[in-house]
Design an enzyme around this catalytic site. Structure first.
Site, PDB file in Angstrom:
ATOM      1  N   HIS A 149       0.831  -1.208   0.000  1.00  0.00           N
ATOM      2  CA  HIS A 149       0.000   0.000   0.000  1.00  0.00           C
ATOM      3  C   HIS A 149       0.870   1.264   0.000  1.00  0.00           C
ATOM      4  CE1 HIS A 149      -3.248  -2.518   2.213  1.00  0.00           C
ATOM      5  NE2 HIS A 149      -3.763  -2.185   1.038  1.00  0.00           N
ATOM      6  N   CYS A 185      -2.899   0.232  10.029  1.00  0.00           N
ATOM      7  CA  CYS A 185      -3.997  -0.586   9.489  1.00  0.00           C
ATOM      8  C   CYS A 185      -4.924  -1.155  10.554  1.00  0.00           C
ATOM      9  CB  CYS A 185      -3.447  -1.689   8.620  1.00  0.00           C
ATOM     10  SG  CYS A 185      -2.251  -2.704   9.442  1.00  0.00           S
TER      11      CYS A 185
HETATM   12  C1  CIR Z   1      -3.832  -7.828   3.238  1.00  0.00           C
HETATM   13  O1  CIR Z   1      -3.019  -8.260   2.418  1.00  0.00           O
HETATM   14  O2  CIR Z   1      -4.854  -7.256   2.889  1.00  0.00           O
HETATM   15  C2  CIR Z   1      -3.554  -8.038   4.703  1.00  0.00           C
HETATM   16  N1  CIR Z   1      -2.894  -9.288   4.893  1.00  0.00           N
HETATM   17  C3  CIR Z   1      -2.724  -6.921   5.256  1.00  0.00           C
HETATM   18  C4  CIR Z   1      -3.408  -5.590   5.168  1.00  0.00           C
HETATM   19  C5  CIR Z   1      -2.640  -4.501   5.828  1.00  0.00           C
HETATM   20  N2  CIR Z   1      -3.308  -3.280   5.653  1.00  0.00           N
HETATM   21  C6  CIR Z   1      -2.756  -2.089   5.763  1.00  0.00           C
HETATM   22  O3  CIR Z   1      -1.574  -1.978   6.010  1.00  0.00           O
HETATM   23  N3  CIR Z   1      -3.504  -1.033   5.562  1.00  0.00           N
END
Ligand code: CIR
Length: 259
Positions: A160, A247
């Protein structure tokens, strides 16, 4: 008073999406303890925790940031780019409806909250594998009436935008220039992560304090040198799921009620 919307760690977290990391076993009990300590850090900094229960069938659902953007005037329910995560939105929308009017990102648009970085009236959005131009265009249309400008940003090599860059003071960005070009952020000062800590840019600014992962000590020293107040949290188990500190919460002001 600010609120932090969080969701308890899913017992299925070990089966979540991985894009740039190899799968290693996650200690669920330890992940829960780390998440609880993260919530305590938010509470210590003045947040009211609005906690959702764990979702056994939604492995990545602890990463609530990706499903909604909450501004003073509106909450935007996002449409995560990973199909496995799209069922995370209804429960978050239900809570946020108590606080804001809702807008929705619709198919075929996709947009992950991890790609959204706000700085004043600028809303930078990463064009990543998760967030497409249709979703970014929809967000721009929603935000224009509120005087906010969406600025698409190129990002590569990471999940991201906020894997590559985050705010650590009102006008300072912590940034990994291997993944994002700092020239895209006009008027902001840049602090580079330590070259040996590529994942060190993700930091959560709350008031004047940065909640920051314990796993990046050399970059932390750079924050200290700049005089930035840091509250360290150990999120090593959540990092194995490709998450970090921004997140796991959605921060918003509760004083602003839906009209
Ligand atoms: C994903 O790949 O969507 C999750 N395993 C990790 C998401 C992390 N999100 C973020 O840093 N905003």
């Amino acid at each position: 008073m600010p609120a932090a919307l969080t969701r308890a760690v899913s017992p299925a977290i070990g089966c979540g999406e991985l894009t740039h990391l190899s799968r290693v076993e996650i200690d669920y009990a330890r992940a829960c303890a780390q998440h609880a300590a993260y919530e305590r850090a938010l509470a210590d900094l003045g947040c009211e925790i609005v906690g959702l229960p764990a979702e056994p069938d939604l492995p990545d659902s602890v990463f609530v940031e990706d499903v909604a953007l909450v501004l003073d005037d509106i909450a935007v329910i996002l449409r995560p780019g990973a199909a496995s995560r799209q069922a995370e939105t209804p429960s978050v929308a239900k809570v946020l409806a108590d606080y804001r009017e809702l807008a929705l990102i619709g198919a075929p648009g996709t947009l992950d909250g991890g790609d959204i970085l706000r700085a004043g009236t600028s809303v930078y959005v990463g064009c990543s594998e998760r967030s497409n131009h249709i979703g970014i265009g929809q967000l721009a249309s929603v935000l224009v009436p509120f005087g906010l400008r969406v600025i698409p940003v190129s990002v590569s090599g990471c999940l991201h935008l906020k894997s590559a860059v985050a705010r650590v003071s009102p006008d300072t960005l912590l940034l990994n220039r291997q993944w994002v070009d700092p020239a895209q952020f006009r008027g902001m000062r840049v602090l580079d992560v330590d070259p040996g800590e590529p994942h060190a840019a993700n930091a959560l600014l709350l008031g004047e304090t940065v909640i920051y992962p314990a796993s990046h000590p050399r970059t932390r020293e750079r924050l200290d040198t700049r005089g930035i107040a840091v509250q360290t949290v150990d999120v090593s188990e959540l990092e194995k799921a490709e998450g970090a500190v921004t997140c796991c919460s959605i921060i918003f002001e509760t004083a602003v009620r839906a009209r």
